[in-house]
Design an enzyme around this catalytic site. Structure first.
Site, PDB file in Angstrom:
ATOM      1  N   GLY A  11      88.392  28.937  18.300  1.00 16.98           N
ATOM      2  CA  GLY A  11      89.303  27.978  18.924  1.00 16.98           C
ATOM      3  C   GLY A  11      89.574  28.310  20.380  1.00 16.98           C
ATOM      4  O   GLY A  11      89.143  29.348  20.896  1.00 16.98           O
ATOM      5  N   ASP A  12      90.234  27.356  21.062  1.00 18.66           N
ATOM      6  CA  ASP A  12      90.644  27.513  22.459  1.00 18.66           C
ATOM      7  C   ASP A  12      89.474  27.743  23.409  1.00 18.66           C
ATOM      8  O   ASP A  12      89.608  28.429  24.428  1.00 18.66           O
ATOM      9  CB  ASP A  12      91.665  28.668  22.596  1.00 18.66           C
ATOM     10  N   LYS A  15      87.884  22.949  24.710  1.00 19.14           N
ATOM     11  CA  LYS A  15      87.410  21.656  24.196  1.00 19.14           C
ATOM     12  C   LYS A  15      88.094  20.481  24.901  1.00 19.14           C
ATOM     13  O   LYS A  15      87.457  19.480  25.221  1.00 19.14           O
ATOM     14  CB  LYS A  15      87.671  21.567  22.674  1.00 19.14           C
ATOM     15  N   GLY A  39      95.846  22.822  20.304  1.00 18.96           N
ATOM     16  CA  GLY A  39      96.441  22.625  21.630  1.00 18.96           C
ATOM     17  C   GLY A  39      95.287  22.482  22.600  1.00 18.96           C
ATOM     18  O   GLY A  39      94.583  23.462  22.871  1.00 18.96           O
ATOM     19  N   HIS A  40      95.028  21.274  23.063  1.00 13.09           N
ATOM     20  CA  HIS A  40      93.884  21.008  23.939  1.00 13.09           C
ATOM     21  C   HIS A  40      94.392  20.685  25.341  1.00 13.09           C
ATOM     22  O   HIS A  40      95.112  19.700  25.525  1.00 13.09           O
ATOM     23  CB  HIS A  40      93.036  19.852  23.384  1.00 13.09           C
ATOM     24  N   GLN A 221      90.192  23.340  16.525  1.00 21.34           N
ATOM     25  CA  GLN A 221      89.947  24.722  16.079  1.00 21.34           C
ATOM     26  C   GLN A 221      88.527  25.155  16.473  1.00 21.34           C
ATOM     27  O   GLN A 221      87.997  24.638  17.440  1.00 21.34           O
ATOM     28  CB  GLN A 221      90.173  24.872  14.560  1.00 21.34           C
ATOM     29  N   THR A 236      91.757  28.303   9.155  1.00 16.80           N
ATOM     30  CA  THR A 236      92.694  27.200   9.000  1.00 16.80           C
ATOM     31  C   THR A 236      92.356  26.491   7.670  1.00 16.80           C
ATOM     32  O   THR A 236      91.443  26.912   6.956  1.00 16.80           O
ATOM     33  CB  THR A 236      92.659  26.261  10.227  1.00 16.80           C
ATOM     34  N   GLY A 299     102.132  29.777  22.321  1.00 14.47           N
ATOM     35  CA  GLY A 299     102.426  30.698  23.421  1.00 14.47           C
ATOM     36  C   GLY A 299     102.089  32.147  23.092  1.00 14.47           C
ATOM     37  O   GLY A 299     102.318  33.045  23.901  1.00 14.47           O
ATOM     38  N   PRO A 301     100.112  35.618  22.774  1.00  7.25           N
ATOM     39  CA  PRO A 301      98.987  36.172  23.545  1.00  7.25           C
ATOM     40  C   PRO A 301      97.725  36.123  22.696  1.00  7.25           C
ATOM     41  O   PRO A 301      97.746  36.439  21.505  1.00  7.25           O
ATOM     42  CB  PRO A 301      99.400  37.630  23.812  1.00  7.25           C
ATOM     43  N   ARG A 302      96.622  35.677  23.301  1.00  5.86           N
ATOM     44  CA  ARG A 302      95.366  35.623  22.546  1.00  5.86           C
ATOM     45  C   ARG A 302      94.685  36.988  22.596  1.00  5.86           C
ATOM     46  O   ARG A 302      94.733  37.660  23.626  1.00  5.86           O
ATOM     47  CB  ARG A 302      94.441  34.565  23.145  1.00  5.86           C
ATOM     48  N   VAL A 408      83.689  26.040  35.366  1.00  5.74           N
ATOM     49  CA  VAL A 408      83.983  27.156  36.274  1.00  5.74           C
ATOM     50  C   VAL A 408      85.427  27.153  36.777  1.00  5.74           C
ATOM     51  O   VAL A 408      85.747  27.761  37.798  1.00  5.74           O
ATOM     52  CB  VAL A 408      82.999  27.157  37.482  1.00  5.74           C
TER      53      VAL A 408
HETATM   54  P1  GDP Z   1      90.956  24.054  23.505  1.00  6.78           P
HETATM   55  O1  GDP Z   1      91.919  24.294  22.399  1.00  6.78           O
HETATM   56  O2  GDP Z   1      89.547  24.389  23.117  1.00  6.78           O
HETATM   57  O3  GDP Z   1      91.052  22.679  24.105  1.00  6.78           O
HETATM   58  O4  GDP Z   1      91.344  25.095  24.663  1.00  6.78           O
HETATM   59  P2  GDP Z   1      92.830  25.412  25.212  1.00  6.78           P
HETATM   60  O5  GDP Z   1      93.285  24.276  26.020  1.00  6.78           O
HETATM   61  O6  GDP Z   1      93.694  25.878  24.095  1.00  6.78           O
HETATM   62  O7  GDP Z   1      92.536  26.705  26.069  1.00  6.78           O
HETATM   63  C1  GDP Z   1      91.628  26.706  27.115  1.00  6.78           C
HETATM   64  C2  GDP Z   1      92.351  27.117  28.391  1.00  6.78           C
HETATM   65  O8  GDP Z   1      91.398  27.423  29.383  1.00  6.78           O
HETATM   66  C3  GDP Z   1      93.208  26.003  28.981  1.00  6.78           C
HETATM   67  O9  GDP Z   1      94.289  26.574  29.646  1.00  6.78           O
HETATM   68  C4  GDP Z   1      92.260  25.323  29.967  1.00  6.78           C
HETATM   69  O10 GDP Z   1      92.945  24.669  31.023  1.00  6.78           O
HETATM   70  C5  GDP Z   1      91.513  26.522  30.486  1.00  6.78           C
HETATM   71  N1  GDP Z   1      90.125  26.268  30.933  1.00  6.78           N
HETATM   72  C6  GDP Z   1      89.204  25.415  30.419  1.00  6.78           C
HETATM   73  N2  GDP Z   1      88.036  25.552  31.056  1.00  6.78           N
HETATM   74  C7  GDP Z   1      88.218  26.513  31.989  1.00  6.78           C
HETATM   75  C8  GDP Z   1      87.353  27.137  32.939  1.00  6.78           C
HETATM   76  O11 GDP Z   1      86.171  26.845  33.063  1.00  6.78           O
HETATM   77  N3  GDP Z   1      87.906  28.132  33.725  1.00  6.78           N
HETATM   78  C9  GDP Z   1      89.210  28.502  33.611  1.00  6.78           C
HETATM   79  N4  GDP Z   1      89.647  29.467  34.397  1.00  6.78           N
HETATM   80  N5  GDP Z   1      90.042  27.937  32.735  1.00  6.78           N
HETATM   81  C10 GDP Z   1      89.543  26.978  31.908  1.00  6.78           C
HETATM   82  P1  IMO Z   2      92.488  24.584  19.064  1.00  6.35           P
HETATM   83  O1  IMO Z   2      92.097  23.206  18.585  1.00  6.35           O
HETATM   84  C1  IMO Z   2      93.117  28.797  18.062  1.00  6.35           C
HETATM   85  C2  IMO Z   2      94.474  29.683  13.980  1.00  6.35           C
HETATM   86  C3  IMO Z   2      95.871  30.266  13.864  1.00  6.35           C
HETATM   87  C4  IMO Z   2      95.693  31.144  12.642  1.00  6.35           C
HETATM   88  C5  IMO Z   2      94.758  30.311  11.762  1.00  6.35           C
HETATM   89  C6  IMO Z   2      95.475  29.501  10.692  1.00  6.35           C
HETATM   90  O2  IMO Z   2      93.513  24.587  20.118  1.00  6.35           O
HETATM   91  O3  IMO Z   2      91.283  25.394  19.384  1.00  6.35           O
HETATM   92  P2  IMO Z   2      96.968  27.298  10.780  1.00  6.35           P
HETATM   93  O4  IMO Z   2      98.261  27.033  11.470  1.00  6.35           O
HETATM   94  O5  IMO Z   2      95.866  26.391  11.169  1.00  6.35           O
HETATM   95  O6  IMO Z   2      97.121  27.396   9.292  1.00  6.35           O
HETATM   96  O7  IMO Z   2      96.561  28.789  11.256  1.00  6.35           O
HETATM   97  O8  IMO Z   2      94.082  29.432  12.642  1.00  6.35           O
HETATM   98  N1  IMO Z   2      94.377  28.404  14.731  1.00  6.35           N
HETATM   99  C7  IMO Z   2      93.927  28.299  15.977  1.00  6.35           C
HETATM  100  N2  IMO Z   2      93.553  29.243  16.863  1.00  6.35           N
HETATM  101  N3  IMO Z   2      93.042  27.491  18.396  1.00  6.35           N
HETATM  102  C8  IMO Z   2      93.391  26.539  17.519  1.00  6.35           C
HETATM  103  O9  IMO Z   2      93.224  25.211  17.762  1.00  6.35           O
HETATM  104  C9  IMO Z   2      93.903  26.916  16.254  1.00  6.35           C
HETATM  105  N4  IMO Z   2      94.359  26.246  15.175  1.00  6.35           N
HETATM  106  C10 IMO Z   2      94.635  27.162  14.246  1.00  6.35           C
HETATM  107  O10 IMO Z   2      96.221  31.017  15.006  1.00  6.35           O
HETATM  108  O11 IMO Z   2      95.011  32.324  12.973  1.00  6.35           O
HETATM  109 MG    MG Z   3      93.705  25.323  22.048  1.00  4.12          MG
END
Ligand code: GDP
Ligand code: IMO
Ligand code: MG
Length: 419
Positions: A11-12, A15, A39-40, A221, A236, A299, A301-302, A408
């Site tokens: 995840g994160d 996307k 959280g996108h 995810q 999840t 919020g 820490p990853r 980037v």
């Molecule tokens: P998602 O859940 O896959 O949509 O990702 P999140 O939004 O949870 O986390 C990605 C984080 O990285 C966000 O704060 C984005 O704004 C940031 N991000 C995405 N692409 C880039 C990149 O190429 N460089 C940097 N520095 N940040 C990025």
């Molecule tokens: P995005 O779409 C990162 C993780 C949680 C936990 C496990 C189970 O932003 O990438 P849940 O609440 O789904 O039962 O939790 O999955 N988790 C994620 N980690 N990004 C996510 O979504 C996540 N959605 C769930 O931290 O370890």
């Molecule tokens: Mg996310």
């Protein structure tokens, strides 16, 4: 051209940002699983949008966003998300947001159950405590409340009463928790149902009426949080992988032409579970600070580590990935050397195949020289530093899939299309 976008790690991966870019060529953007555990993030100029339930395409005019039957919806959170978008001047109406009548709703008892179960467990999962797991449990055990039930006052009242009778018993007897009053819950939630009713529709008909449109599925995810193929039980409760896009939306006639997998140039994880390339101390902290690695939903820490190519190759296979997007390359700008995991070891044994469990696995690394220059303003692949190109080329060869985009920076325009 129909596309599915999928997270290839835990995840994160970025996307949200990639969806915002890719949806320029699409008409309809569809979430098909998960809920507000996601959280996108999309950053446009100085504005930052974090989407939990609404597809990240909503910022582009003329696009239709769809929340499929496979999604679990917290009505309160969805209404907050709609309102906050409207406040920022983004149009959201029944015209550009459609919600499947068969999606299930998350109620406060799901959230509380998520927290209580997590608190009581010896082996914690580290869930987001959003009620995701308990809501999917109810769906499968056939006591869930679907959108179609929710927007009908009589049906909602009956189902809620029926559920509370059993749930309050469990809350009181097993968890020593006071339980919920039917009236308070019903009064609050029937008001939410009224707000959401105009958005609810039969998606099967909607898709059929829009057969000629271009569809983009927005996975939430990541592959290794998938309930079947992830690092179970630290996953999840939904099926995350690309093939679930059809089941989670009902869009049966679409032949997805492209499956686009998103991976960070390193890797992160939130919550518990095995993580072979996890770093500690100063190095992990550098990643966290440079990459802003704090959960967009909770919020927290990853946890951060070097890119794991054994895992990435597996994700490419599982999702039948045609194109890879590497994000956050800029975060590696200042490192003297950069490592990638190319093999797993268990004890003294080098593993030849992918293990059933990642517990007790140690990584074998290949080390690259860092490029030590900023890539944030680069817009042409050929303009990337040589060392960065070598790093990307190694990834492509290792996982046997082409890298089509490199991100980037956080902002919308900070993306390179590789020809
Ligand atoms: P998602 O859940 O896959 O949509 O990702 P999140 O939004 O949870 O986390 C990605 C984080 O990285 C966000 O704060 C984005 O704004 C940031 N991000 C995405 N692409 C880039 C990149 O190429 N460089 C940097 N520095 N940040 C990025
Ligand atoms: P995005 O779409 C990162 C993780 C949680 C936990 C496990 C189970 O932003 O990438 P849940 O609440 O789904 O039962 O939790 O999955 N988790 C994620 N980690 N990004 C996510 O979504 C996540 N959605 C769930 O931290 O370890
Ligand atoms: Mg996310």
């Amino acid at each position: 051209m129909n596309k599915t976008l999928i997270g290839l790690q835990w995840g994160d991966e970025g996307k949200g940002k990639v969806i915002d870019y890719l949806c320029q060529d699409s008409d309809v953007i569809i979430r098909y699983q998960g809920g507000n555990n996601a959280g996108h993030t999309v950053v446009i100029g100085e504005d930052k949008f974090v989407f939990h339930l609404i597809p990240s395409g909503i910022l582009r005019k003329e696009k239709t966003c769809v929340i499929g039957n496979g999604v679990v919806i917290d009505p309160k959170i969805l209404i907050e998300e709609i309102d906050s978008l409207k406040k920022k001047g983004i149009k959201v109406s029944a015209k550009n947001l459609k919600i499947s009548a068969f999606s299930h709703i998350i109620l406060p008892y799901h959230r509380i159950m998520d927290s209580l179960r997590e608190k009581g467990r010896i082996q914690k999962i580290g869930t987001t405590k959003r009620g995701i797991g308990p809501c999917y449990v109810d769906k499968v055990s056939r006591c869930g409340i679907r959108m179609v039930d929710f927007i009908d006052e009589k049906v909602f009242s009956f189902k809620l009463k029926d559920n509370l009778r059993e749930k309050n018993n469990i809350f009181r007897k097993v968890y020593n928790f006071k339980g919920f009053s039917f009236k308070a819950l019903y009064d609050e939630y029937k008001a939410y149902a009224k707000v959401l009713k105009p958005y609810v529709c039969d998606l099967i008909d909607y898709f059929n009426d829009n057969r000629n449109k271009n569809f983009l599925f927005e996975g939430a995810q990541g592959t290794f949080l998938d309930v079947d193929f992830g690092t179970y039980p630290f996953v999840t409760s939904s099926s995350v992988i690309s093939k679930n896009a059809i089941l989670g939306s009902g869009l049966s006639f679409v032949k997805t032409k492209k499956t686009i997998g998103v991976a960070k140039a390193y890797i992160t994880r939130v919550g518990e579970g095995p993580f072979p390339t996890e770093l500690t101390g100063k190095l992990e902290n550098s990643f966290r600070q440079l990459g802003g690695e704090f959960g967009a939903t909770t919020g927290r820490p990853r946890r951060c580590g070097w890119l794991d190519l054994v895992l990435l190759k597996r994700a490419v296979l599982l999702n039948d990935v045609t194109d890879i997007v590497i994000t956050k390359l800029d975060v590696l700008d200042s490192f003297d050397s950069i490592k990638v995991c190319t093999q797993y070891r268990k004890g003294s044994k080098l593993l030849k195949s992918f293990p059933y469990s990642l517990e007790g696995i140690t990584p074998v690394y290949k080390t690259f020289k860092g490029w030590k220059s900023p890539v944030n303003n680069v817009r042409k692949f050929s303009d990337l530093p040589k060392a960065a190109k070598q790093y990307l080329s190694f990834i492509e060869k290792f996982v046997e899939a082409k890298i089509s985009f490199v991100s980037v920076g956080q902002k919308r325009e900070a993306i390179i299309k590789k020809q």
